[in-house]
Enzyme design. Sequence first.
Site, PDB file in Angstrom:
ATOM      1  N   HIS A 147      36.976  11.961  50.595  1.00  0.00           N
ATOM      2  CA  HIS A 147      37.901  13.096  50.494  1.00  0.00           C
ATOM      3  C   HIS A 147      38.957  12.957  51.591  1.00  0.00           C
ATOM      4  CE1 HIS A 147      39.297  17.150  51.389  1.00  0.00           C
ATOM      5  NE2 HIS A 147      38.805  17.584  50.246  1.00  0.00           N
ATOM      6  N   ARG A 190      41.448  13.140  46.343  1.00  0.00           N
ATOM      7  CA  ARG A 190      40.300  12.417  45.795  1.00  0.00           C
ATOM      8  C   ARG A 190      40.697  11.825  44.460  1.00  0.00           C
ATOM      9  NH1 ARG A 190      35.749  16.716  45.061  1.00  0.00           N
ATOM     10  NH2 ARG A 190      37.346  18.309  45.329  1.00  0.00           N
ATOM     11  N   LYS A 193      42.223  13.722  41.051  1.00  0.00           N
ATOM     12  CA  LYS A 193      42.628  15.103  41.340  1.00  0.00           C
ATOM     13  C   LYS A 193      44.155  15.124  41.396  1.00  0.00           C
ATOM     14  CE  LYS A 193      40.336  18.265  42.641  1.00  0.00           C
ATOM     15  NZ  LYS A 193      39.978  19.421  43.471  1.00  0.00           N
ATOM     16  N   ASP A 196      48.867  16.919  46.197  1.00  0.00           N
ATOM     17  CA  ASP A 196      48.983  18.122  47.049  1.00  0.00           C
ATOM     18  C   ASP A 196      49.741  17.708  48.295  1.00  0.00           C
ATOM     19  OD1 ASP A 196      48.613  20.175  48.949  1.00  0.00           O
ATOM     20  OD2 ASP A 196      46.616  20.681  48.194  1.00  0.00           O
ATOM     21  N   CYS A 198      49.839  18.686  51.301  1.00  0.00           N
ATOM     22  CA  CYS A 198      49.185  18.565  52.621  1.00  0.00           C
ATOM     23  C   CYS A 198      48.623  17.175  52.834  1.00  0.00           C
ATOM     24  CB  CYS A 198      48.114  19.626  52.824  1.00  0.00           C
ATOM     25  SG  CYS A 198      46.649  19.452  51.786  1.00  0.00           S
ATOM     26  N   TYR A 199      48.266  16.494  51.732  1.00  0.00           N
ATOM     27  CA  TYR A 199      47.745  15.130  51.883  1.00  0.00           C
ATOM     28  C   TYR A 199      48.817  14.148  52.325  1.00  0.00           C
ATOM     29  CZ  TYR A 199      43.466  16.928  49.902  1.00  0.00           C
ATOM     30  OH  TYR A 199      42.337  17.672  49.693  1.00  0.00           O
ATOM     31  N   ASP A 290      52.170  23.093  48.426  1.00  0.00           N
ATOM     32  CA  ASP A 290      51.272  22.116  47.802  1.00  0.00           C
ATOM     33  C   ASP A 290      52.030  21.312  46.752  1.00  0.00           C
ATOM     34  OD1 ASP A 290      49.589  21.203  45.670  1.00  0.00           O
ATOM     35  OD2 ASP A 290      48.112  22.743  45.962  1.00  0.00           O
ATOM     36  N   ASP A 297      53.245  28.250  52.225  1.00  0.00           N
ATOM     37  CA  ASP A 297      52.384  28.816  53.265  1.00  0.00           C
ATOM     38  C   ASP A 297      52.509  27.955  54.515  1.00  0.00           C
ATOM     39  OD1 ASP A 297      49.793  27.465  51.307  1.00  0.00           O
ATOM     40  OD2 ASP A 297      50.272  26.701  53.305  1.00  0.00           O
ATOM     41  N   HIS A 300      50.642  24.397  54.531  1.00  0.00           N
ATOM     42  CA  HIS A 300      51.330  23.337  53.788  1.00  0.00           C
ATOM     43  C   HIS A 300      52.661  22.979  54.436  1.00  0.00           C
ATOM     44  CE1 HIS A 300      48.352  24.205  50.595  1.00  0.00           C
ATOM     45  NE2 HIS A 300      48.504  22.920  50.354  1.00  0.00           N
TER      46      HIS A 300
END
Lengths: 370, 337
Positions: A147, A190, A193, A196, A198-199, A290, A297, A300
């Site tokens: 993850h 992952r 998925k 996003d 933040c990744y 995201d 937010d 993020h």
Amino acid sequence: VYWILHGLSLLEAEPVDDYDRVVETLRRFQATAVGPGGFGGGPQQVPHLAPTYAAVLALVTVGTAEALDAVDRAGLYKFFMEMKHPSGGFSMQHDGEVDARGTYTAVAIAALTNILTEEFKEGVVEYLLSCQTYEGGFGGEPGNEAHGGYNYCAMAALVLLRAAHRADLDAQEFWLVNRQMETEGGFQGRTNKLVDGCYSFWQGAAFALVAIARAGYVHPEIRLLDGGPPEGMADAADEEGGLDALDVDDEVTEAVDAATPSSGPLSMNQFKLQDYVLRCAQFPQGGLRDKPGKHRDFYHSCYCLSGLAVAQHGVRSPQGGGRPHAAVLGEVGNLLADTSPLFNVRADRAEAAILHYRRLPTGHAALTSA
Amino acid sequence: MHNRKKADRPPTDEEVEAQQRKVKAYRQLTGACFQRRAESDVSPESLQLTARVLSVNPDCYSLWNWRRELLYGLYPSELQGVPMHGVNESGPMVPSSVGAAIRDVELRLSADALRKNPKSYSAWRHRVWVLERFEGDLGGELRLTRDFLALDARNFHCMNYRQWLAPRWTGGEGSVAEREVGFSQELLNANPANASAFHYRGTYLKRLHPHPPEDAVRDELRLLESAVFTEPDDSSAWWHMMFVMRWGKHEGSVGQWFETVLEEQVALVRTLLELEEASKWGLVALVELLHLQQELGTAPEDATQQVRDAVQSLLEVDPTHAVRYRGMLRRMEQAGA
């Protein structure tokens, strides 16, 4: 507080007039009333590794001697040692979950504040190594699925402990490389998925960590942690560095491959990541998110900007200093300040903090007496 | 303006006021809890107050901690001798006859919290803490994990909780490992691209067969064959194939049967690549299988060239990851390949 201050520091728009109040507020979150030390999420809350990480990094961002000295190092050390678990990992709080995130937050803050003792480190590397899965990424606990968030945590802690080379770095890189989405250019956390924002940091910075490990841990911050001389430190204002303002173009990948004086390319597609953050993660009224369709937010916003910075700057070369070289998508004004892939605070603030704390007494005996 | 989503327009004055009222009420509630905690107010009212906060905000983590302390204060005889902190691997537990009511209030609160936030660390941890100390219906807990995975099949908190739980319930047919491999099959039946299920399956396959026999490996590969041919772009089936081959090889000596299986897999992947030239994952798997053959010393003479050709194809088929593939070619050159 950390998400906001760090984001603003990367944008070089810090609310310096509020910094004294920030320090005073965070002092009140230091959990000396309900525990030996560490920080809770707010006043009266029990100490917890996540707000501890955030509070110290916020203080490091503020960067004044007063801010750095607000941390009760002895109390913090006692708290960390209470969180240390027989498995080698660290628990996030009393009776909390033990995982790579707890371990990283403890190791990172201990390294930064110079309380990383031999007693602290016992068993930690073995625990972290056991979190690597057959996919090549790291999961939260041994046996858990790989993850992005936990992967960053495990890799950063292993690099700080000079032990990432004991993991399968090839498998790690392969897992990372396949987390970058073909269409979007951003990262998923992952397999199978969705992307996003933040990744952008959790996965993006992991490329820098792999590069640092492959270079034998020769990196300006690590040199300072090892007591090396403070020459060639990151400049507070990097505007004089060499910059390439580039359009999305096939030729661009060639420019990234070329070695640059003080920073090097990463084995991800840095331009597609920048493209995702700039064109998809920005919220029309300001802030970042995201993905399109989601609301903005602070979390993020912080991590999209951090990922953008990593993608622009690449990884700093062993010597550091000199004229940094960044590869910027769009106009040169898009360039953010450089963020540390080890701590995710501005590189110059990380270095200043390491220098500050390394002058202070350390060692298990010194930190646990009285 | 109508038809604009809430996220696209600033909140109205009424909405702001309503929000402020909620915040005020919440702050009063949490303030009251922390006040009682500071005064060591160990009472049923304190317990109920924490429940009111936690069912609204499961992530007010300090209150779960205090709640656990309150239980020890309110039920000293029931919890006699049971350690409050730590893992309690082999310590005494509260039998159902004594603790069922207390336990069920805690589990119900946790479940309510999880319905609000199925990813709440604190709420999942509380279940673990409770069931480490109170005898409970672990079979029922396994069913709970099934329910939460039905809502979100990739909820790793739930999968990790099940991973903790699974060895502790040995009821039902077969061994724990057999049961959990079967459970992973249920998840895969619902979604053949569920990478979490594949991962979970792998961990239990290793427990079931640390050194798998031929038929175990062949059975897994047979399950995967249709997956990779019908959905060659889905990486999770390919990953599982590569896992199965590594699992089959394991450390130590390997039977002739494995070399045959490996050859057959290479042939299978080549067949797929004839149908789907641009199959990135087929090429990736081919490289991995050839590497395995090289490790076993059963690779064809031109294996290195075959690997190089596959990586060249990957550069064309998967240009996003060009830097990685060029790195591979460079390292092959440096190794004198």
